[in-house]
Scaffold this motif. Structure first.
Motif, mmCIF file in Angstrom:
data_model
loop_
_atom_site.group_PDB
_atom_site.id
_atom_site.type_symbol
_atom_site.label_atom_id
_atom_site.label_comp_id
_atom_site.label_asym_id
_atom_site.label_seq_id
_atom_site.Cartn_x
_atom_site.Cartn_y
_atom_site.Cartn_z
ATOM 1 N N MET A 178 0.778 -1.115 0.489
ATOM 2 C CA MET A 178 -0.091 0.244 0.010
ATOM 3 C C MET A 178 0.764 1.111 0.430
ATOM 4 O O MET A 178 1.535 1.334 0.738
ATOM 5 C CB MET A 178 -0.797 -0.210 1.413
ATOM 6 C CG MET A 178 -2.503 -1.010 1.251
ATOM 7 S SD MET A 178 -3.428 -1.135 2.548
ATOM 8 C CE MET A 178 -3.651 1.173 2.506
ATOM 9 N N GLY A 179 0.029 2.406 -0.863
ATOM 10 C CA GLY A 179 1.058 3.955 -1.083
ATOM 11 C C GLY A 179 0.667 4.383 0.188
ATOM 12 O O GLY A 179 -0.382 4.317 0.609
ATOM 13 N N ILE A 180 1.044 5.639 -0.084
ATOM 14 C CA ILE A 180 0.956 6.906 0.886
ATOM 15 C C ILE A 180 -0.641 7.182 0.147
ATOM 16 O O ILE A 180 -1.235 7.286 1.222
ATOM 17 C CB ILE A 180 1.760 7.596 1.433
ATOM 18 C CG1 ILE A 180 1.493 8.637 2.598
ATOM 19 C CG2 ILE A 180 1.802 8.113 -0.205
ATOM 20 C CD1 ILE A 180 1.311 8.044 3.676
ATOM 21 N N ARG A 181 -0.902 7.161 -0.853
ATOM 22 C CA ARG A 181 -2.125 7.886 -0.984
ATOM 23 C C ARG A 181 -3.225 6.713 -0.240
ATOM 24 O O ARG A 181 -4.657 6.641 -0.384
ATOM 25 C CB ARG A 181 -2.473 8.044 -1.876
ATOM 26 C CG ARG A 181 -1.264 8.999 -2.889
ATOM 27 C CD ARG A 181 -0.962 9.389 -4.581
ATOM 28 N NE ARG A 181 -0.940 10.748 -4.609
ATOM 29 C CZ ARG A 181 -1.906 11.566 -5.054
ATOM 30 N NH1 ARG A 181 -2.624 11.673 -4.795
ATOM 31 N NH2 ARG A 181 -1.102 12.997 -5.451
ATOM 32 N N ASP A 182 -2.863 5.481 -0.613
ATOM 33 C CA ASP A 182 -4.087 4.425 -0.328
ATOM 34 C C ASP A 182 -3.935 4.566 1.321
ATOM 35 O O ASP A 182 -5.526 4.074 1.903
ATOM 36 C CB ASP A 182 -3.116 2.316 -0.315
ATOM 37 C CG ASP A 182 -3.582 2.607 -2.155
ATOM 38 O OD1 ASP A 182 -3.614 2.622 -2.905
ATOM 39 O OD2 ASP A 182 -2.051 2.525 -2.219
ATOM 40 N N ARG A 183 -3.026 4.641 1.763
ATOM 41 C CA ARG A 183 -3.381 4.716 3.685
ATOM 42 C C ARG A 183 -3.727 6.162 3.629
ATOM 43 O O ARG A 183 -4.800 5.404 5.134
ATOM 44 C CB ARG A 183 -1.664 4.687 4.126
ATOM 45 C CG ARG A 183 -1.224 2.692 4.131
ATOM 46 C CD ARG A 183 -0.306 2.936 5.267
ATOM 47 N NE ARG A 183 1.544 3.855 4.824
ATOM 48 C CZ ARG A 183 2.019 3.364 3.784
ATOM 49 N NH1 ARG A 183 1.883 2.373 3.335
ATOM 50 N NH2 ARG A 183 3.334 4.509 3.104
ATOM 51 N N ALA A 184 -3.931 6.580 2.989
ATOM 52 C CA ALA A 184 -4.733 8.210 3.808
ATOM 53 C C ALA A 184 -6.474 7.772 3.508
ATOM 54 O O ALA A 184 -6.997 7.908 4.185
ATOM 55 C CB ALA A 184 -3.998 9.173 1.910
ATOM 56 N N MET A 207 -14.942 2.304 -4.620
ATOM 57 C CA MET A 207 -13.295 1.783 -5.468
ATOM 58 C C MET A 207 -12.525 2.915 -5.766
ATOM 59 O O MET A 207 -12.331 4.560 -5.519
ATOM 60 C CB MET A 207 -13.131 1.487 -6.911
ATOM 61 C CG MET A 207 -13.875 0.197 -6.971
ATOM 62 S SD MET A 207 -13.405 -1.067 -6.113
ATOM 63 C CE MET A 207 -11.589 -1.530 -6.522
ATOM 64 N N TYR A 208 -11.013 2.776 -4.820
ATOM 65 C CA TYR A 208 -9.840 3.539 -4.716
ATOM 66 C C TYR A 208 -9.801 4.660 -5.922
ATOM 67 O O TYR A 208 -9.703 4.013 -6.961
ATOM 68 C CB TYR A 208 -8.458 2.681 -3.912
ATOM 69 C CG TYR A 208 -7.207 3.934 -3.966
ATOM 70 C CD1 TYR A 208 -7.516 4.746 -3.181
ATOM 71 C CD2 TYR A 208 -6.871 4.008 -5.059
ATOM 72 C CE1 TYR A 208 -6.049 5.446 -3.550
ATOM 73 C CE2 TYR A 208 -5.400 4.747 -5.630
ATOM 74 C CZ TYR A 208 -5.609 5.537 -4.493
ATOM 75 O OH TYR A 208 -3.851 6.190 -4.319
ATOM 76 N N ASP A 209 -9.994 5.852 -6.055
ATOM 77 C CA ASP A 209 -9.443 6.633 -7.010
ATOM 78 C C ASP A 209 -8.310 7.736 -6.320
ATOM 79 O O ASP A 209 -8.512 8.249 -5.949
ATOM 80 C CB ASP A 209 -10.444 7.014 -7.801
ATOM 81 C CG ASP A 209 -9.778 7.934 -9.558
ATOM 82 O OD1 ASP A 209 -9.272 8.388 -8.588
ATOM 83 O OD2 ASP A 209 -11.189 8.260 -9.933
ATOM 84 N N LYS A 210 -6.598 7.355 -7.296
ATOM 85 C CA LYS A 210 -5.564 8.213 -7.182
ATOM 86 C C LYS A 210 -6.236 10.185 -6.867
ATOM 87 O O LYS A 210 -5.914 10.956 -5.894
ATOM 88 C CB LYS A 210 -4.595 8.641 -7.373
ATOM 89 C CG LYS A 210 -5.007 8.835 -9.148
ATOM 90 C CD LYS A 210 -3.541 8.681 -9.508
ATOM 91 C CE LYS A 210 -3.573 8.887 -11.263
ATOM 92 N NZ LYS A 210 -2.539 9.449 -12.200
ATOM 93 N N ASN A 211 -6.897 10.238 -7.580
ATOM 94 C CA ASN A 211 -7.562 11.870 -7.979
ATOM 95 C C ASN A 211 -9.104 12.364 -6.702
ATOM 96 O O ASN A 211 -8.971 13.886 -6.552
ATOM 97 C CB ASN A 211 -8.641 11.540 -8.933
ATOM 98 C CG ASN A 211 -7.971 11.436 -10.470
ATOM 99 O OD1 ASN A 211 -7.024 12.055 -10.439
ATOM 100 N ND2 ASN A 211 -8.584 11.241 -11.078
ATOM 101 N N THR A 244 -7.736 3.963 3.498
ATOM 102 C CA THR A 244 -8.136 3.923 3.689
ATOM 103 C C THR A 244 -8.758 4.858 5.395
ATOM 104 O O THR A 244 -9.215 4.661 5.822
ATOM 105 C CB THR A 244 -6.989 2.719 4.586
ATOM 106 O OG1 THR A 244 -7.147 2.082 3.341
ATOM 107 C CG2 THR A 244 -7.707 2.089 5.652
ATOM 108 N N ALA A 245 -7.605 5.544 5.791
ATOM 109 C CA ALA A 245 -7.727 6.131 6.865
ATOM 110 C C ALA A 245 -8.975 7.357 6.681
ATOM 111 O O ALA A 245 -9.668 7.409 8.260
ATOM 112 C CB ALA A 245 -6.277 7.083 7.852
#
Length: 86
Positions: free
Chosen positions: A5-11, A33-37, A13-14
């Motif tokens: 998991m990258g930092i954005r994924d963790r952000a 679903m997670y989207d980096k945007n 999730t948090a």
């Protein structure tokens, strides 16, 4: 093979964790679903903006939009601010 998991994924999730703490019926929460945007960051500050479909206190499912701003301090999230709106 699972990717780390990258930092954005963790952000993201948090942010969902902190939004769930504000919901009347967190077990009914349905996030996209997670989207980096969804995520922006500046230095150690991260802002996650998205939506969640969840039941309100009357048992009616509706969409809430949220913005969670938080700072990364080592492995912890600090200065968390959650803003929910319909």
């Amino acid at each position: 093979r699972q990717r780390q998991m990258g930092i954005r994924d963790r952000a993201y999730t948090a942010a969902k964790f902190y939004v769930n703490k504000q919901l009347k019926a967190p077990a009914t929460a349905d996030y996209p679903m997670y989207d980096k945007n969804f995520i922006t960051h500046h230095n150690d500050s991260y802002t996650v903006s998205s939506y969640v479909d969840a039941e309100n206190s009357f048992g009616v499912k509706g969409r809430l939009y949220y913005t969670v701003t938080m700072e990364r301090d080592g492995k912890d999230w600090t200065n968390v601010n959650v803003n929910l709106r319909e």
